[in-house]
Design a protein around this motif. Structure first.
Motif, PDB file in Angstrom:
ATOM      1  N   GLN A   8       0.825  -1.008  -0.057  1.00 32.23           N
ATOM      2  CA  GLN A   8       0.061   0.059  -0.025  1.00 32.23           C
ATOM      3  C   GLN A   8       0.804   1.155  -0.108  1.00 32.23           C
ATOM      4  OE1 GLN A   8      -2.318  -1.376   3.599  1.00 32.23           O
ATOM      5  NE2 GLN A   8      -4.120  -0.478   2.284  1.00 32.23           N
ATOM      6  N   GLY A   9       2.004   1.177   0.785  1.00 31.00           N
ATOM      7  CA  GLY A   9       3.071   2.341   0.694  1.00 31.00           C
ATOM      8  C   GLY A   9       3.645   2.529  -0.643  1.00 31.00           C
ATOM      9  N   LEU A  10       3.607   1.445  -1.353  1.00 24.71           N
ATOM     10  CA  LEU A  10       4.312   1.443  -2.728  1.00 24.71           C
ATOM     11  C   LEU A  10       3.048   2.288  -3.701  1.00 24.71           C
ATOM     12  CD1 LEU A  10       5.762  -1.799  -3.420  1.00 24.71           C
ATOM     13  CD2 LEU A  10       7.044   0.633  -2.982  1.00 24.71           C
ATOM     14  N   ARG A  11       1.976   1.811  -3.537  1.00 26.92           N
ATOM     15  CA  ARG A  11       0.983   2.154  -4.416  1.00 26.92           C
ATOM     16  C   ARG A  11       0.697   3.798  -3.976  1.00 26.92           C
ATOM     17  NH1 ARG A  11      -2.301   3.889  -8.038  1.00 26.92           N
ATOM     18  NH2 ARG A  11      -4.423   4.311  -7.515  1.00 26.92           N
ATOM     19  N   LEU A  12       0.838   4.186  -2.674  1.00 23.21           N
ATOM     20  CA  LEU A  12       0.792   5.592  -2.458  1.00 23.21           C
ATOM     21  C   LEU A  12       1.667   6.639  -2.945  1.00 23.21           C
ATOM     22  CD1 LEU A  12      -1.254   7.169  -0.185  1.00 23.21           C
ATOM     23  CD2 LEU A  12       0.917   6.860   1.695  1.00 23.21           C
ATOM     24  N   LEU A  13       3.214   5.968  -3.052  1.00 27.09           N
ATOM     25  CA  LEU A  13       4.121   6.798  -3.777  1.00 27.09           C
ATOM     26  C   LEU A  13       3.611   6.889  -5.517  1.00 27.09           C
ATOM     27  CD1 LEU A  13       7.545   5.241  -2.751  1.00 27.09           C
ATOM     28  CD2 LEU A  13       6.722   7.693  -2.679  1.00 27.09           C
ATOM     29  N   GLN A  14       3.031   5.871  -5.947  1.00 26.61           N
ATOM     30  CA  GLN A  14       2.617   5.623  -7.275  1.00 26.61           C
ATOM     31  C   GLN A  14       1.765   6.660  -7.718  1.00 26.61           C
ATOM     32  OE1 GLN A  14       0.497   2.735  -8.793  1.00 26.61           O
ATOM     33  NE2 GLN A  14       0.934   3.067 -10.920  1.00 26.61           N
ATOM     34  N   ALA A  15       0.548   6.903  -6.623  1.00 25.53           N
ATOM     35  CA  ALA A  15      -0.539   7.813  -6.910  1.00 25.53           C
ATOM     36  C   ALA A  15       0.124   9.515  -6.489  1.00 25.53           C
ATOM     37  CB  ALA A  15      -1.749   7.367  -5.564  1.00 25.53           C
ATOM     38  N   SER A  16       1.032   9.609  -5.848  1.00 16.54           N
ATOM     39  CA  SER A  16       1.624  10.903  -5.244  1.00 16.54           C
ATOM     40  C   SER A  16       2.103  11.545  -6.602  1.00 16.54           C
ATOM     41  CB  SER A  16       2.325  10.733  -4.064  1.00 16.54           C
ATOM     42  OG  SER A  16       3.666  10.390  -4.587  1.00 16.54           O
ATOM     43  N   ARG A  17       2.745  10.565  -7.273  1.00 13.86           N
ATOM     44  CA  ARG A  17       3.373  11.062  -8.751  1.00 13.86           C
ATOM     45  C   ARG A  17       3.893  12.435  -8.925  1.00 13.86           C
ATOM     46  NH1 ARG A  17       0.522   8.569 -12.552  1.00 13.86           N
ATOM     47  NH2 ARG A  17      -1.309   8.347 -11.435  1.00 13.86           N
ATOM     48  N   GLY A  18       4.831  12.862  -7.986  1.00 14.59           N
ATOM     49  CA  GLY A  18       5.572  14.033  -8.290  1.00 14.59           C
ATOM     50  C   GLY A  18       6.505  13.664  -9.265  1.00 14.59           C
ATOM     51  N   ALA A  19       6.936  14.723 -10.119  1.00 15.21           N
ATOM     52  CA  ALA A  19       8.097  14.292 -11.117  1.00 15.21           C
ATOM     53  C   ALA A  19       9.373  13.642 -10.574  1.00 15.21           C
ATOM     54  CB  ALA A  19       8.476  15.674 -12.049  1.00 15.21           C
ATOM     55  N   GLY A  20       9.767  14.051  -9.219  1.00 18.80           N
ATOM     56  CA  GLY A  20      10.906  13.517  -8.639  1.00 18.80           C
ATOM     57  C   GLY A  20      10.517  12.343  -8.116  1.00 18.80           C
ATOM     58  N   THR A  21       9.411  11.565  -7.865  1.00 20.89           N
ATOM     59  CA  THR A  21       9.318  10.459  -7.252  1.00 20.89           C
ATOM     60  C   THR A  21       9.666   9.383  -7.724  1.00 20.89           C
ATOM     61  OG1 THR A  21       7.059  10.379  -7.835  1.00 20.89           O
ATOM     62  CG2 THR A  21       7.673  11.491  -5.732  1.00 20.89           C
ATOM     63  N   TRP A  22       9.796   9.063  -9.523  1.00 25.04           N
ATOM     64  CA  TRP A  22      10.062   7.904 -10.020  1.00 25.04           C
ATOM     65  C   TRP A  22      11.309   7.157  -9.105  1.00 25.04           C
ATOM     66  CZ3 TRP A  22       6.555   6.236 -12.458  1.00 25.04           C
ATOM     67  CH2 TRP A  22       5.766   7.097 -13.256  1.00 25.04           C
ATOM     68  N   GLY A  23      12.412   7.875  -9.024  1.00 21.75           N
ATOM     69  CA  GLY A  23      13.497   7.324  -8.318  1.00 21.75           C
ATOM     70  C   GLY A  23      12.998   6.527  -6.969  1.00 21.75           C
TER      71      GLY A  23
END
Lengths: 300, 295
Positions: free
Chosen positions: B245-260
């Protein structure tokens, strides 16, 4: 009364004590809920007000719900393509590995690893990146062939194929089962066939394949049941929407959406029961077909 | 043609076939290794990309990162709304409780089916085997209604309680198969010494069942750890989220810098699974081979 008599007598008291976790679990978490969802499938229920009887309305609605029909079509496509592809890979590699190669354990572990990790969110996220417009697949296609490929993930024509590939990538578990089955085939069968003048190709079709059919059948049934229930990859790759244009709207994703986003518990129960019926039917057809192509034991 | 000449010829032919056999083996190995590399490439890509700055992950395809961007890990670990250490802690607690539940409940039930004689044994066994094939979706909604009514939503109880009630029947099946392989003479000897079924279970069967218990524990841990649907339904506030769920949260937050950051945390989330795989690979593979678990 002697000890032996005691042992042969039924031990209902102590047996049901040991069985009690399963009996409670079966009644409370399997049988009860199944009957409950069968009842709910004939009602309108939003979790907050009491269910109202709706008769067959929910089931009738399924036939005219375009998104439901799409999810059914997408899922059938997924099952139809991913299961044969996955099992084909599994069998092919198992046959190669079974030829007495050195390093069998190493190869088996390497090929098995993806099926252990494959159901995770992390792998689905990784897959999404790899097949995105500027992902690694397109980098290769561009730098090696000068081909400007589309974004596989956001193109409705290709998105489902990436999920099929993700399933095929996880061929390791059925491969391990095939390998175990191949080891069971006694060497004398091959020796006898060789004495009768059977060439390797003939040995494959007249010894290996028939004796492996029970394993092929088992893998086929289990993988089909599993594929109908796939959820995580579709949810992650489509960002929870089933998109683009509902092209990756898996059955279970639509079920989830109806139940836990729209709180259409009655309708979602009907959707769930149709899934049970479909899986039951697919399994039954497989079992009925088995007597025509699966060889058990001596009747071979 | 003399016999020696014939002999020389056949040995020549043998040598040639030997050599072509060796060559075909070499080619097979080469192809298998190539195929293995292709299979593992996505994982290697994930590991390498997690160490690249977000803006060049897609433009720079080299396998060796020019410099290590540990920031992806520190950013990811800090998380969006809660740090990843919370998600990892939640995931581990749930998975460990699930392991205890499955190991205990499934071994009790397996013992009854494998060794004790009781009424309705055959129909009950058939019923239990049927539940292996039953899709979870059939009971999903009423289960949710039940847990909601109990006030258990947003706790770990809906996830772990069923494990204490032997709901995952294939583990029961795995253990039944294993117990059937334990010689009955051991039970009978203990029975003659006056031990009842309960003592026989704890002092004879359970210790000898250890290999099957380990297999059950490892699969339960892995499957509970990577499960997404159940936590998605039941764990609603971020401080209760599991790693998926934490990973999904990162995916959903979608800042340009969050890919890494997302790739870094994805890789990190796989590390416990890698470790378990390397330690228990034989057990995992044997477990699948003998019972046909889904893996």
């Amino acid at each position: 009364m002697s000890k032996t008599q005691n042992i042969s007598k039924k031990q209902n008291g102590v047996a049901f004590l040991f069985l009690s976790p399963w009996i409670v679990g079966f009644l409370v978490f399997t049988l009860g809920p199944m009957l409950g969802s069968l009842y709910l499938s004939f009602t309108d229920y939003d979790l907050f007000s009491a269910p109202t009887w709706a008769g067959l309305e929910n089931y009738a609605k399924l036939g005219s719900d375009p998104r439901y029909l799409t999810s059914l079509k997408v899922t059938l496509n997924y099952v139809l393509f991913s299961v044969p592809l996955k099992l084909g890979f599994a069998l092919f590699i198992a046959l190669i590995l079974n030829r007495g190669l050195r390093g069998l354990g190493f190869y088996r572990s390497v090929f098995y690893l993806p099926s252990l990790l494959g159901g995770s969110v992390a792998v689905a996220l990784m897959w999404r990146q790899i097949f995105s417009y500027d992902g690694i697949i397109n980098q290769f296609l561009w730098s090696w062939f000068g081909y400007d490929a589309p974004s596989w993930i956001t193109n409705p024509d290709y998105a489902l194929s990436t999920l099929v590939l993700l399933a095929a990538w996880q061929f390791g578990a059925p491969m391990v089962i095939f390998l175990a089955g191949l080891k069971q085939i006694p060497q004398d069968m091959y020796d006898a066939a060789a004495i009768d003048g059977a060439r390797p190709v003939q040995q494959f079709f007249y010894v290996t394949v028939p004796l492996l059919t029970p394993i092929i059948f088992f893998n086929f049934v289990m993988q089909t049941i599993g594929a109908f229930q796939a959820f995580t990859p579709s949810y992650i790759i489509s960002d929870g929407t089933g998109g683009p244009a509902d092209s990756t709207l898996f059955y279970t994703l639509y079920l989830y959406e109806q139940a836990f986003t729209n709180f259409e518990m009655g309708y979602a129960s009907a959707i769930a029961w149709v899934l049970v019926a479909i899986i039951g039917l697919a399994t039954m057809v497989s079992f009925l077909s088995a007597k025509y192509w699966v060889h058990y034991g001596d009747e071979g | 043609m003399t016999t020696t000449e014939t002999h020389n010829m056949t040995s020549d032919i043998n040598r040639i076939t030997e050599r072509s056999k060796a060559r075909s083996k070499l080619i097979t190995h080469g192809l298998l290794i190539l195929f293995a590399l292709i299979m593992l490439y996505p994982l290697v890509w994930l590991a390498v990309s997690s160490l690249k700055p977000s803006n060049i992950i897609f433009s720079d395809t080299s396998i060796i990162p020019r410099h290590f961007e540990w920031q992806n890990y520190t950013h990811g670990w800090a998380g969006v709304a809660a740090p990843f250490k919370v998600f990892f802690a939640n995931s581990f607690v749930i998975a460990i409780i699930a392991v205890i539940g499955n190991v205990l409940s499934c071994s009790f039930v397996a013992y009854a089916f494998a060794r004790l004689d009781f009424s309705f044994k055959k129909p009950l066994f058939a019923l239990m085997m049927m539940t292996i094939m039953l899709p979870m979706h059939a009971s999903l909604i009423p289960q949710y209604i039940l847990f909601n009514w109990l006030g258990w939503v947003n706790t770990i109880l809906p996830i772990v309680t069923p494990k204490f009630l032997a709901v995952e029947a294939f583990f029961v099946f795995l253990m039944i198969q294993f117990i059937r392989g334990i010689p009955r003479e051991l039970d009978e000897a203990a029975a003659i010494d006056g031990a009842g079924p309960i003592r026989i279970f704890f002092s004879i069967i359970l210790p000898l069942l250890t290999p099957a218990l380990v297999t059950t524990a490892v699969f339960t841990f892995l499957w509970t750890y990577e499960d997404f649907l159940t936590p998605l339904i039941y764990l609603t506030s971020i401080e209760n989220y599991t790693v998926p769920q934490g990973l999904r949260l990162l995916q959903a937050s979608r800042g340009a810098g969050t890919w890494g950051a997302m790739l870094a945390m994805s890789l990190l989330s796989l590390v416990p699974m890698f470790i378990i795989f390397f330690i228990f690979q034989r057990k995992l593979i044997d477990g699948i081979a003998t019972t046909g678990l889904k893996g």
